[in-house]
Design a protein around this motif. Structure first.
Motif, PDB file in Angstrom:
ATOM      1  N   THR A  84       0.837  -1.214   0.000  1.00 43.75           N
ATOM      2  CA  THR A  84       0.000   0.000   0.000  1.00 43.75           C
ATOM      3  C   THR A  84       0.864   1.252   0.000  1.00 43.75           C
ATOM      4  O   THR A  84       0.623   2.191  -0.779  1.00 43.75           O
ATOM      5  N   LEU A  85       1.866   1.294   0.867  1.00 44.58           N
ATOM      6  CA  LEU A  85       2.737   2.475   0.912  1.00 44.58           C
ATOM      7  C   LEU A  85       3.471   2.658  -0.414  1.00 44.58           C
ATOM      8  O   LEU A  85       3.598   3.783  -0.917  1.00 44.58           O
ATOM      9  N   GLY A  86       3.984   1.589  -0.975  1.00 42.63           N
ATOM     10  CA  GLY A  86       4.679   1.703  -2.253  1.00 42.63           C
ATOM     11  C   GLY A  86       3.774   2.217  -3.347  1.00 42.63           C
ATOM     12  O   GLY A  86       4.171   3.067  -4.165  1.00 42.63           O
ATOM     13  N   THR A  87       2.554   1.717  -3.387  1.00 40.90           N
ATOM     14  CA  THR A  87       1.600   2.164  -4.410  1.00 40.90           C
ATOM     15  C   THR A  87       1.255   3.630  -4.249  1.00 40.90           C
ATOM     16  O   THR A  87       1.229   4.398  -5.228  1.00 40.90           O
ATOM     17  N   LEU A  88       0.990   4.063  -3.022  1.00 43.51           N
ATOM     18  CA  LEU A  88       0.572   5.444  -2.790  1.00 43.51           C
ATOM     19  C   LEU A  88       1.711   6.441  -2.936  1.00 43.51           C
ATOM     20  O   LEU A  88       1.476   7.614  -3.276  1.00 43.51           O
ATOM     21  N   LEU A  89       2.949   6.021  -2.682  1.00 38.88           N
ATOM     22  CA  LEU A  89       4.093   6.935  -2.782  1.00 38.88           C
ATOM     23  C   LEU A  89       4.709   6.955  -4.176  1.00 38.88           C
ATOM     24  O   LEU A  89       5.615   7.757  -4.425  1.00 38.88           O
ATOM     25  N   SER A  90       4.209   6.145  -5.071  1.00 40.75           N
ATOM     26  CA  SER A  90       4.806   6.103  -6.415  1.00 40.75           C
ATOM     27  C   SER A  90       4.411   7.295  -7.270  1.00 40.75           C
ATOM     28  O   SER A  90       4.917   7.437  -8.387  1.00 40.75           O
ATOM     29  N   PHE A  91       3.558   8.179  -6.750  1.00 39.67           N
ATOM     30  CA  PHE A  91       3.111   9.332  -7.545  1.00 39.67           C
ATOM     31  C   PHE A  91       4.225  10.336  -7.749  1.00 39.67           C
ATOM     32  O   PHE A  91       4.181  11.158  -8.681  1.00 39.67           O
ATOM     33  N   ASP A  92       5.256  10.301  -6.873  1.00 40.80           N
ATOM     34  CA  ASP A  92       6.292  11.326  -6.918  1.00 40.80           C
ATOM     35  C   ASP A  92       7.644  10.685  -6.636  1.00 40.80           C
ATOM     36  O   ASP A  92       7.768   9.844  -5.736  1.00 40.80           O
ATOM     37  N   LEU A  93       8.668  11.106  -7.384  1.00 43.99           N
ATOM     38  CA  LEU A  93       9.990  10.518  -7.232  1.00 43.99           C
ATOM     39  C   LEU A  93      10.560  10.783  -5.846  1.00 43.99           C
ATOM     40  O   LEU A  93      11.128   9.888  -5.211  1.00 43.99           O
ATOM     41  N   TYR A 128       7.962  -3.499  -0.982  1.00 51.96           N
ATOM     42  CA  TYR A 128       7.820  -2.057  -1.212  1.00 51.96           C
ATOM     43  C   TYR A 128       8.434  -1.651  -2.540  1.00 51.96           C
ATOM     44  O   TYR A 128       7.912  -0.783  -3.247  1.00 51.96           O
ATOM     45  N   ILE A 129       9.547  -2.284  -2.888  1.00 51.88           N
ATOM     46  CA  ILE A 129      10.255  -1.903  -4.117  1.00 51.88           C
ATOM     47  C   ILE A 129       9.364  -2.078  -5.344  1.00 51.88           C
ATOM     48  O   ILE A 129       9.301  -1.198  -6.211  1.00 51.88           O
ATOM     49  N   LEU A 130       8.677  -3.194  -5.429  1.00 47.98           N
ATOM     50  CA  LEU A 130       7.902  -3.505  -6.627  1.00 47.98           C
ATOM     51  C   LEU A 130       6.819  -2.460  -6.915  1.00 47.98           C
ATOM     52  O   LEU A 130       6.715  -1.979  -8.055  1.00 47.98           O
ATOM     53  N   PHE A 136       1.572   5.277 -11.376  1.00 45.26           N
ATOM     54  CA  PHE A 136       0.805   5.550 -10.159  1.00 45.26           C
ATOM     55  C   PHE A 136      -0.632   5.092 -10.411  1.00 45.26           C
ATOM     56  O   PHE A 136      -1.378   5.716 -11.162  1.00 45.26           O
ATOM     57  N   ASP A 137      -1.003   3.987  -9.778  1.00 46.89           N
ATOM     58  CA  ASP A 137      -2.299   3.374 -10.085  1.00 46.89           C
ATOM     59  C   ASP A 137      -2.935   2.852  -8.800  1.00 46.89           C
ATOM     60  O   ASP A 137      -2.955   1.637  -8.545  1.00 46.89           O
TER      61      ASP A 137
END
Length: 727
Positions: A84-93, A128-130, A136-137
């Motif tokens: 969940t954290l990885g998905t939500l934080l992928s919006f920004d580098l 988290y890495i994956l 961002f989806d």
């Protein structure tokens, strides 16, 4: 010519690696195929496959199958949070990179809590890495978690029913063998004192040394050593360390044949009780008897002290009082051993008699809740001087830098960069560099084969058919054939997977090769910058600090016992630095060391533990302030021993081989009184402790060539079995 089956069984006894590779392959391919071809959900399929890879291949979960299954189920909520954290934080580098640093450090650092957490660290990082890479989806989050949950459920079932590994013999069996052998040796020493011959003792000692050596963490299967923060593991580690110290003192008694000692009958009676308590402890560890209590050994110690007090030793040469003091030390340590086993068994123990100013005592953990013990471990190692902290920070920086560069340069499938760091980065720069060449060569070969398949444009069904065979060989190749083969086959596995998820051409193999090269370069650079010596570098400093604190323990203990001074913080500080030194030594043992060093680290640490354990018993049991008439020679003797500790500590801190190998001055020739009445016994207790510490320090240098005499050889081996002595 060796058959393939014979070669496989020789390199993989019990087919552990093959069975594990087969379980992961079945779970990964089944989950991937169901999600991709039955449900038609590519996102779910990817997480089902990589979830199995993360927890099945990258993780090393110790213990029997039921325990591993429970650990996997406990990872369900943890993995869901990380995805969940990885998905939500992928919006920004920047957000994804910051999350990578924080979570990379936290996931790695919690390994300080024990082997199970250490084994899960690498696989957990992947969760988290994956998802932390674009796109961002958030809408796909449910499918991602569902795929991971499917992988966990299938892995759990596979651990229990699909070629389950044999449960390793419990650690308590090895401890029982060492403690049972100790009981036999103690009984044989008492027989030798009674003139019944030494043949049984000489036959038993080598066998007991072998049993004690089997307790070394380096001799145990991965994760079997009692190294977690739990109360039981603390107690078992204390019991094992005490058993090793007892064996060393037993060897001293075996070599000290003083049948004219005035307290020989009382010492022999004490040894019989000590032997019986050790035998009862061994029986309980084997599951064959009741948990022993401390009443019997405590009563025997009281009787021994009363018997000594009834025979004033005035006029007796001090050397003739050594035997009783050594027997008393054995009794005190056996009481510690039994108490530790009672803690491990969940039984009540006597109140802590450590003076308040010297607390926490050796059993500080006995009445603490489990969560408090874990919190204490986390706080204790939250220092740049802890190898756990160093390793977590090194990995977190490497992963964060890799995530940042992958985003800045828009690397295709950039998570491969971070995955490469997880597999290549080691605790020392030398080991990381050693893995670089096979990793790059293997990836290049795998990429060329994958590019050839993709250029041919074979149907997707061909990829699906090839995947389980390549995956099975690939996951088994690492432990059997080396990292180069593993990288080659894993590159091919990834190419076969992504070719089924979305349209792909030969550029996929090219991207894999580039990403692995970038990840390897980052790992090498970070490895060179951040604590490049690994456990070896920190062990010199940690051991030096431990021995310097042990010197403080020596000085303070003599002041307390002889002069009645109030204990300060020397003992608690030495226990703390001893635990950090043990953590550094554990890491050192996991690294490759092609050339033996000049320092015998096991003997070095046991010298510090001997100082701490002996001081604990003296401060707790000896009457204080009754040796004022011999404070002068006692202070000189303590100063001599403390200076030797500090000399070795300085040599370790400076890595000065000359200082370590330089001959030391002989001990001072002191004039000891012989008219103190029963207090002469307390003086003998102090002197035996100090002389034993001086003897311990003489074995800090690694043994050189040459065959010592059999009795001396046994004593030298006993001095070297204390790797992992507890704090």
């Amino acid at each position: 010519m060796t058959s393939p089956g014979a070669w496989l069984r020789r390199h993989d006894p019990g087919l552990v690696a093959v069975r594990r590779a087969a379980r992961v392959t079945v779970v990964a391919c089944l989950g991937f195929s169901v999600c991709r071809y039955v449900l038609g959900e590519p996102d779910m399929a990817a997480y089902a496959l990589f979830g199995a890879v993360a927890l099945g291949a990258l993780s090393q979960i110790p213990g029997p199958p039921p325990r591993r299954a429970r650990t996997l189920l406990a990872m369900l909520p943890v993995g869901a949070v990380l995805i969940t954290l990885g998905t939500l934080l992928s919006f920004d580098l920047v957000a994804a990179t910051a999350g990578m640093f924080v979570l990379g450090f936290a996931v790695s650092y919690v390994g300080v809590g024990g082997p199970r957490l250490v084994g899960l660290a690498a696989g957990t990082q992947l969760l988290y890495i994956l998802p932390c890479f674009p796109p961002f989806d958030p809408g796909s989050l449910g499918w991602r978690i569902a795929g991971f949950a499917l992988a966990v459920v299938l892995l759990t079932a596979a651990e229990l029913v699909l070629w389950p590994d044999r449960s390793p013999p419990p650690y308590t069996d090895r401890l029982a063998a060492a403690v049972g052998g100790l009981a036999g040796c103690l009984d044989a020493v008492a027989d030798a004192w009674a003139g019944r011959g030494r043949a049984r003792l000489e036959a038993l000692l080598p066998e007991v040394v072998d049993a004690a050596e089997a307790l070394r963490p380096s001799q145990l299967p991965p994760g079997q050593a009692p190294a977690s923060a739990s109360r039981r593991d603390h107690a078992l580690a204390t019991a094992a360390g005490t058993a090793r110290l007892l064996l060393g003192r037993t060897a001293d008694l075996a070599l000290a044949d003083d049948r004219d000692a005035p307290d020989l009958p009382a010492a022999a009676a004490l040894l019989r009780v000590v032997s019986g308590c050790a035998a009862a402890a061994a029986a309980w560890l084997r599951g064959e008897g009741e948990l022993p209590d401390t009443d019997r050994i405590a009563a025997a110690l009281r009787e021994f002290r009363a018997a000594r007090a009834a025979v004033p030793p005035d006029g007796i040469p001090p050397k003739r009082l050594r035997l009783g003091s050594m027997a008393l030390q054995l009794g005190e340590w056996t009481k510690t051993l039994v108490t530790a086993l009672r803690v491990a068994g969940g039984a009540p123990i006597p109140p802590d008699r450590t003076p308040p100013s010297a607390r926490p005592g050796v059993f500080w953990f006995a009445r603490e809740p489990e969560w408090a013990l874990l919190w204490h471990r986390l706080r204790e190692h939250l220092t740049p001087r802890s190898v756990y902290f160093q390793g977590a920070l090194r990995l977190a920086v490497a992963l964060a830098v890799a995530r940042l560069l992958a985003g800045l340069f828009d690397l295709s499938h950039g998570f491969w960069v971070l995955l490469t760091i997880l597999t290549v980065l080691r605790t020392t720069a030398a080991e990381t560099r050693a893995l670089l060449r096979p990793a790059l060569i293997g990836t290049t070969i795998g990429a060329l084969i994958a590019a050839g398949l993709l250029v041919l444009g074979v149907p997707p069904t061909t990829y699906a058919i090839l995947l389980p065979f390549v995956m099975l060989v690939g996951f088994a190749a690492g432990p059997l054939l080396g990292p180069g083969w593993a990288q080659a086959l894993f590159t091919l596995v990834i190419s076969l997977v992504f070719a089924q998820v979305s349209p792909a051409d030969w550029h996929l193999a090219e991207a894999r090769l580039l990403d692995v090269a970038v990840g390897a370069a980052i790992g090498v650079v970070i490895g060179l910058i951040a604590w490049p010596r690994g456990g070896s570098g920190e062990l010199h400093r940690a051991a030096a600090e431990f021995l310097a604190d042990a010197a403080g323990v020596v000085r303070e203990t003599v002041r307390v016992v002889a002069e009645g001074a109030r204990p300060a913080d020397a003992l608690p500080r030495a226990r703390r630095t001893g635990r950090l030194a043990e953590a550094s030594f554990a890491l050192y043992q996991s690294e490759r060391h092609p050339r033996p060093g000049v320092v015998d680290w096991q003997a070095t640490l046991v010298a510090g533990h001997h100082a701490v354990r002996g001081a604990e018993a003296l401060v707790r049991e000896c009457p204080t302030g009754r040796l004022l008439t011999c404070v002068g020679p006692l202070d000189l003797a303590a100063a001599d021993v403390a200076a030797r500790f500090e000399h070795v500590a300085l040599g370790l801190a400076r890595r000065d081989r000359t200082a370590l190998t330089a001959p030391t001055l002989p001990p001072p020739d002191l004039d000891w009184p012989t008219d103190l009445g029963v207090d002469l016994y307390h003086l003998a207790d102090l002197r035996v402790w100090l002389d034993g510490l001086r003897d311990d320090l003489s074995r800090v240098l690694a043994a050189r060539s040459g065959a010592p005499e059999p009795a001396v050889d046994v004593r030298v081996r006993l001095a070297g079995i204390a790797d992992g002595a507890p704090g």
